[in-house]
Design a protein around this motif. Structure first.
Motif, PDB file in Angstrom:
ATOM      1  N   TRP A 303       0.809  -1.218   0.000  1.00 54.99           N
ATOM      2  CA  TRP A 303       0.000   0.000   0.000  1.00 54.99           C
ATOM      3  C   TRP A 303       0.844   1.271   0.000  1.00 54.99           C
ATOM      4  CZ3 TRP A 303      -4.593   0.473  -1.667  1.00 54.99           C
ATOM      5  CH2 TRP A 303      -5.526  -0.562  -1.515  1.00 54.99           C
ATOM      6  N   GLN A 304       2.150   1.134  -0.134  1.00 58.51           N
ATOM      7  CA  GLN A 304       3.010   2.327  -0.138  1.00 58.51           C
ATOM      8  C   GLN A 304       2.501   3.329  -1.178  1.00 58.51           C
ATOM      9  OE1 GLN A 304       7.115   1.565  -1.313  1.00 58.51           O
ATOM     10  NE2 GLN A 304       7.787   3.031   0.240  1.00 58.51           N
ATOM     11  N   THR A 306       2.039   6.017  -4.116  1.00 63.59           N
ATOM     12  CA  THR A 306       2.681   6.064  -5.438  1.00 63.59           C
ATOM     13  C   THR A 306       2.434   7.386  -6.143  1.00 63.59           C
ATOM     14  OG1 THR A 306       0.695   5.075  -6.388  1.00 63.59           O
ATOM     15  CG2 THR A 306       2.509   3.582  -5.836  1.00 63.59           C
ATOM     16  N   ARG A 307       1.557   8.216  -5.598  1.00 61.47           N
ATOM     17  CA  ARG A 307       1.177   9.429  -6.318  1.00 61.47           C
ATOM     18  C   ARG A 307       0.924  10.552  -5.328  1.00 61.47           C
ATOM     19  NH1 ARG A 307      -3.364   5.949  -6.171  1.00 61.47           N
ATOM     20  NH2 ARG A 307      -2.974   5.016  -8.181  1.00 61.47           N
ATOM     21  N   LEU A 308       0.738  11.742  -5.839  1.00 58.51           N
ATOM     22  CA  LEU A 308       0.359  12.861  -4.989  1.00 58.51           C
ATOM     23  C   LEU A 308      -1.159  12.910  -4.909  1.00 58.51           C
ATOM     24  CD1 LEU A 308       2.875  15.535  -6.303  1.00 58.51           C
ATOM     25  CD2 LEU A 308       2.844  14.523  -4.022  1.00 58.51           C
ATOM     26  N   ASP A 309      -1.679  12.925  -3.697  1.00 57.30           N
ATOM     27  CA  ASP A 309      -3.123  12.962  -3.495  1.00 57.30           C
ATOM     28  C   ASP A 309      -3.367  13.759  -2.207  1.00 57.30           C
ATOM     29  OD1 ASP A 309      -5.759  12.499  -2.841  1.00 57.30           O
ATOM     30  OD2 ASP A 309      -5.731  10.360  -3.338  1.00 57.30           O
ATOM     31  N   PRO A 316       4.431   9.741  -3.196  1.00 61.63           N
ATOM     32  CA  PRO A 316       5.158   8.528  -3.576  1.00 61.63           C
ATOM     33  C   PRO A 316       6.129   8.112  -2.458  1.00 61.63           C
ATOM     34  CG  PRO A 316       5.128  10.096  -5.388  1.00 61.63           C
ATOM     35  CD  PRO A 316       4.580  10.816  -4.200  1.00 61.63           C
ATOM     36  N   ALA A 375      12.187   3.550  -1.885  1.00 58.29           N
ATOM     37  CA  ALA A 375      11.172   4.593  -2.071  1.00 58.29           C
ATOM     38  C   ALA A 375      10.874   5.298  -0.744  1.00 58.29           C
ATOM     39  CB  ALA A 375       9.900   3.983  -2.657  1.00 58.29           C
TER      40      ALA A 375
END
Lengths: 691, 125
Positions: A303-304, A306-309, A316, A375
């Motif tokens: 669940w790491q 991955t995007r900007l939200d 990320p 990451a």
């Protein structure tokens, strides 16, 4: 209240086994953050029942002995009722009625049932439902359902004995013979759409014949697989056993984990994945049940971010804060699918990965999670340095539902200046920098050893050394001789003295020359209560011995502080913390609460509970486990487990046998030689409890 | 209207190794419901390399949604986990596939594309 659970399905009822609206605590059958039964009331001939006694036999089953409420003690009941309940994919209830009369009788047994399908968030915030309800009777079953667009949840109730079913419940017209008995099995099955969370039957049937082998059987196995503890001090044996059983109850198997479990945060309201809590508990449990760490690493890695939200505070590489499965999360009215608003979980993830390898030697998992670890490290540099000053800081991007404080002291007023003012955002609390340092040092070790990337290791070590140098300059309070709680948005010091300095010792970021001064503060009168280290020092503007993060003592915090003290060679002080917290554990019957009051020990003589709905709490359950490790001085070095005991004299003798790890199984034996001031209560004295 | 869905699915091909899939090998079918009809896409993933084909076939796992829902996923207007929890996106087979595939959907509308993985790359030459 009686609370039993299986994973994140749990039942909260009164001592009769009934479920009714309650003002003190939400009651009901809950699964995946949805309430599947909000009323469940048993009556006989129109009379409610009284509890004679109630046992929660295991964490997943309870037994209630009941008699009809006749309103007077002077009439012996003509019938009594045994109600046995086991939770799992809903619950299974075995209802038995015994006649104590020499005449046969016709009785009417009624169960009133109702369901509001409330989301946990809706219960907390008292919000209205937006979907539609339906109740139907079909094929001898009572089915409650709730629908909102494609969202559908269903509760199906059925019984083995014939029942007259209407939309309000089940009625059994029973002919009870003289001194005879009558019995029925009742199933309440919860069903969800999506993510394989549905079920076609309850996990347990009569005599548990349907039980799938992951609960009671494995509870015995679980305890048998853990190291055995021999100790002359009985309360420690009891605390150890309580911790193992509670840890078993706190296991949660997320839908994607293929049946494997990780520690949820707390029972019952926090039976879900929390990055921080699952990681800290996994670290505490490593010498006892390292498989929890493996699942935590895998699932949090999956669940790491991955995007900007902004809605989810996701970046990320960021490790999640909390996952929820209810209606409001499903319709994105809450950001928990998952919510990422934690800044400590990400460096802690790398720390757990390294510590896991040091205990287990499982390099395959370290290889498997190389991308995730890299990451996470990259997130520290690329996304967490909000002020551009080389330090991790936080400021929520979801202004409505996001968390203001994103490290472990997450209540709104926990981070303050000495005079009580609250700093603006971003905030860079000190322990975060320690975690970042430790994560880089540990990732460097893994890079050399497993990923075979010495250049990356060199770079991380150089960055860690630079961070340590800057940190010891920028966070040091020269007059006070301690590290300040945080840097504010201007890079100025947020100068309160708090327990966070103890976590800094754990991380290793503290210059050796400064350690003595830190330890003097930790064990000095402002922070040390006699039971443990307070979250905030007495004399600070916001100090409050019953304030959540403002002066209470947290067992989890203290267990890591004790580890930090050992790391810097302060054995006697570490033993003193272990003695204080374990004394408190004895007085809490082996189950440490999340936090207890920061009153001076000599003043109250008993630790005073801080009111909280969740018990056991995972990282409090893990605290005695980590304290066993620090007392015995267990440290994996290469292929060996080093044992270097430093124990309070009050414990006399301690053996932890068959400690699993890369060495196979090993025994650790220690003798208590350290005289800790303010010794423990006599074991014979008992606390009066109001709960 | 469904341009984004097709563009998204076709765009999965020819990327080389997709690091976000973590070396996944699996056959995943996407079933797009459109009234009574279902449009099938097959993702043949080998060690993180995705091969996309338009059409039906055997798969280890299936992701099923109506066209409108998938269009929202492909344009960053809804979140895959949330869609799964409300039953708008359904998975049969390995649940972990959902977690991996959801990484491929774009960031929410209005969010900048992530700065990338500047520090993640191996520094070994």
């Amino acid at each position: 209240m009686v609370r039993i659970l299986d994973g994140n399905t749990f039942v909260v009822s009164d001592e009769r086994g009934d479920i009714e609206p309650s003002t003190t605590e939400p009651t009901g059958l809950f699964s995946y953050d949805t309430r599947f039964l909000s009323s469940w009331v048993l009556s006989i001939d129109g009379l409610r029942l009284n509890a004679l006694s109630t046992y929660d036999l295991q964490y997943f089953e309870a037994r209630f002995f009941l008699v009809p409420a006749t309103g007077t003690l002077y009439i012996d009941p003509k019938v009594s009722v045994i109600r046995e309940r086991a939770v799992g994919d809903g619950f299974h209830e075995e209802l038995t009625i015994l006649s104590h009369s020499d005449r046969a009788a016709d009785i009417v047994v009624r169960i009133d049932a109702g369901c509001d399908f409330a989301d946990l968030f809706e219960i907390k915030d008292a919000l209205p439902k937006l979907g539609t309800y339906d109740t139907r009777v079909a094929d001898g079953r009572l089915v409650f359902s709730y629908e909102r667009e494609t969202f559908r949840r269903e509760t199906t109730i059925s019984s083995s004995a014939p029942a007259v079913i209407d939309e309000r419940g089940l009625v059994f017209n029973v002919r009870l013979e003289a001194h005879g008995s009558w019995t029925t099995d009742i199933s309440v099955v919860t069903s969800h759409v999506g993510l394989g969370m549905g079920a076609t039957g309850t996990k347990y049937g009569r005599g548990k014949r349907l039980a799938r082998p992951n609960m009671e059987q494995s509870l015995e196995q679980w305890v048998a697989d853990a190291p055995r503890l021999e100790c002359g001090w009985e309360p420690l044996r009891a605390t150890y056993r309580r911790s193992l059983i509670d840890l078993a109850a706190l296991r949660f198997s997320p839908p994607i984990a293929g049946g494997r479990s990780l520690p949820a945060a707390g029972l019952p309201w926090f039976m879900t994945m929390f990055g921080r809590d699952s990681i800290f508990t996994s670290i505490q449990a490593l010498p006892f049940a390292s498989e929890l760490a493996a699942t935590t690493l895998r699932v949090l890695g999956d669940w790491q971010g991955t995007r900007l939200d902004d809605f989810r505070d996701e970046d990320p590489g960021r490790i999640l804060h909390e996952m929820r499965y209810g209606e409001m999360a499903a319709f994105e009215e809450r950001p928990h699918t998952p919510y990422y608003g934690s800044v400590d979980a990400t460096p802690l993830y790398v720390i757990l990965l390294d510590e896991y390898e040091r205990w287990t030697g499982d390099r395959a998992l370290v290889r498997e999670l190389e991308r995730e670890a890299r990451a996470a490290i990259a997130w520290i540099d690329d996304y967490a340095d909000l002020m551009g000053n080389g330090y991790i800081s936080y400021k929520r991007r979801n202004e409505q539902a996001g968390l203001e404080n994103q490290s472990w002291k997450d209540s709104a007023n926990s981070i303050s200046y000495s005079d009580g003012r609250l700093p603006g955002f971003p905030r860079a609390t000190c322990e975060l920098q320690g975690y970042a340092y430790d994560a880089k040092v540990r990732a460097a070790r893994l890079a050399r050893l497993v990923w075979k990337d010495p250049a990356y290791a060199d770079r991380l070590e150089a960055e860690a050394a630079d961070l340590k140098r800057r940190f010891n300059r920028d966070f040091w309070h020269t007059d006070g001789g301690y590290f300040v709680l945080a840097l504010d948005a201007d890079g100025s010091q947020v100068d309160a003295l708090a327990s966070n300095i103890g976590l800094l010792l754990w991380s290793g970021i503290v210059d050796v020359s400064k350690a003595k001064s830190i330890v003097d503060h930790l064990m000095g009168p402002r922070l040390w209560s006699g039971w443990g280290v307070r979250t905030l020092a007495e004399g600070e503007g916001r100090y409050n011995p019953v304030g959540y993060h403002l002066g209470t003592v947290w067992p989890f915090d203290n267990s890591f502080i004790a580890w930090g003290l050992r790391r810097y060679g302060f054995k006697a002080e570490a033993a003193r913390i272990a003695a204080g917290i374990l004394d408190a554990a004895e007085l809490f019957d082996g189950r440490l609460p999340e936090a207890f009051a920061g009153y001076e020990r000599s003043q109250t003589r008993y630790p005073v509970r801080y009111p909280t709905a969740c018990s056991p709490q995972a990282w409090s359950t893990g605290a005695p486990l980590l304290l066993l490790r620090t007392m015995l001085g267990l440290e994996p070095i290469g292929e060996h487990l080093v044992v270097d005991p430093a124990m309070p004299a009050s414990i006399e003798h301690l053996e932890l046998l068959d400690i699993p790890g890369r060495w196979g199984r090993i025994d650790a034996i220690g003798r208590g030689r350290i005289d800790v001031a303010g010794g423990r209560m006599p074991s014979t004295s008992r606390r009066r409890t109001s709960s | 209207m469904e341009d984004a869905t097709v563009a998204f699915l076709e765009g999965l091909s020819g990327r080389g190794v997709e690091p976000l899939l973590g070396g996944l090998t699996a056959k995943v079918r996407i079933d797009l419901e459109d009234g009574d009809a279902t449009d099938h896409w097959l993702l043949d993933v080998r060690r993180g390399v995705i091969d996309v084909a338009h059409g039906d076939g055997e798969a280890d796992s299936t992701l099923r949604a109506d066209r409108a829902t998938f269009e929202e996923l492909a344009t960053g207007r809804t979140n895959a986990m949330a869609a799964a929890l409300r039953g708008a996106l359904r998975i049969e087979g390995d649940l972990r596939i959902l977690v991996l595939i959801q990484r491929l959907f774009p960031a929410p509308v209005g969010m900048p594309k992530a700065a990338g993985n500047r520090s993640v790359g191996r520094s070994r030459s």
